[in-house]
Design a protein around this motif. Structure first.
Motif, short mmCIF file in Angstrom:
data_model
loop_
_atom_site.label_atom_id
_atom_site.label_comp_id
_atom_site.label_asym_id
_atom_site.label_seq_id
_atom_site.Cartn_x
_atom_site.Cartn_y
_atom_site.Cartn_z
N UNK A 68 0.81 -1.22 0.00
CA UNK A 68 0.00 0.00 0.00
C UNK A 68 0.83 1.26 0.00
N UNK A 69 2.09 1.15 -0.45
CA UNK A 69 3.02 2.27 -0.48
C UNK A 69 3.33 2.64 -1.93
N UNK A 70 3.25 3.93 -2.25
CA UNK A 70 3.70 4.37 -3.58
C UNK A 70 5.20 4.12 -3.69
N UNK A 71 5.67 3.83 -4.91
CA UNK A 71 7.08 3.54 -5.15
C UNK A 71 7.63 4.45 -6.23
N UNK A 72 8.82 4.99 -5.95
CA UNK A 72 9.63 5.66 -6.96
C UNK A 72 10.80 4.74 -7.26
N UNK A 92 7.18 5.85 -11.52
CA UNK A 92 6.36 6.07 -10.33
C UNK A 92 5.17 5.11 -10.38
N UNK A 93 5.01 4.33 -9.30
CA UNK A 93 3.89 3.41 -9.15
C UNK A 93 3.02 3.85 -7.98
N UNK A 94 1.69 3.76 -8.14
CA UNK A 94 0.83 4.13 -7.03
C UNK A 94 0.59 2.92 -6.12
#
Length: 270
Positions: A68-72, A92-94
């Motif tokens: 449940x964490x956005x990832x760069x 960038x992933x949501x």
């Protein structure tokens, strides 16, 4: 982190860091350039290139969904325009694993480092052609990669034309250039754009040929360091809360954006 020429090992590290970020209450995790792979030569690097809808990216998408964490993902080996080149792509992933946006590194590191290696990124990497900014739970992000840091106009355009509030500088800075310029340039980019800067970093020896400086940093719009690791070469995360009220006060008291436009008018710049 210290990426190596083993995608499984690197993903396991990214997975552990994402779980740490979730447990620390973070809304987003910023991983460094080459978070998925660092090879011993350019041929190895090109060989792992995949499209952004391939299986390597799918694993990171699953990771974003599961935590449940956005990832760069600061620098992913994306399939390039021909068999001999990849793109160095910041993705960038949501929190649902959807691909929000991607930026292909524009400035390629073709440099003979003083007392260091000769690195010619253009031999295996094609440059991008667009600046990218996007919204996220952390704020509006301006995407860059590593060597872009030496080109201040990139950050000024991201801030003043694209509305970025947070500059991302995921990197694999060499030890020699990092010791000389890393913190200096990061703080300068924060001050001149009045933005936060988040600089995830590769650290330590990746193989017998390559070593990175480390020293991941989070910097506020006044140039103060608000997040870093106790051990600048360790694998781990630095955590910070971003104070946007402070950013607004800095911008109000010193309206650089307005003054920049006035200066452009006086000088006849476009």
């Amino acid at each position: 982190m210290t990426s190596v020429g083993d995608q499984e090992a690197n993903f396991a590290t990214c997975q552990r860091l994402a779980v740490e970020a979730k447990e620390a209450g973070c809304c987003m995790l910023f991983l460094p350039e080459c978070c998925s792979f660092i090879g011993r030569n350019q041929q190895e690097t090109v060989s792992v290139g995949e499209p952004l809808n391939g299986p390597a990216m799918a694993r990171f998408q699953d990771l974003a969904r599961s935590t449940g964490v956005w990832l760069s993902l600061g620098g992913f080996q994306e399939t390039g325009p021909d068999p001999d080149h990849i793109y160095n792509t910041h993705v960038i992933l949501d929190a649902d694993g959807a691909l929000v946006t991607s930026y292909r590194k524009v400035h390629l590191f073709n440099v003979e480092v003083h007392n260091g290696p000769v690195l010619m990124e253009a031999r295996s990497t094609a440059p991008g052609t667009q600046l990218i900014a996007c919204d996220s739970p952390a704020g509006r992000l301006g995407l860059t990669v590593c060597y872009d840091l030496r080109f201040p106009e990139v950050y000024q355009r991201l801030a003043f034309e694209h509305g970025a509030e947070i500059m991302l500088v995921p990197s694999a800075f060499t030890k020699a250039t990092g010791e000389a310029h890393w913190e200096l340039l990061l703080r300068a980019r924060a001050v001149e754009t009045q933005c936060f800067v988040i600089a995830a970093a590769q650290a330590g020896k990746h193989n017998e040929k390559r070593e990175s400086y480390g020293h991941a940093l989070i910097i506020d719009p006044w140039g103060d360091i608000i997040g870093k690791l106790d051990d600048p070469h360790a694998t781990g995360i630095a955590v910070a809360d971003l104070d946007f009220a402070k950013m607004a006060k800095i911008r109000e008291r010193m309206p650089i954006k307005n003054h920049r436009e006035q200066g452009k008018t006086c000088l006849g710049w476009k």
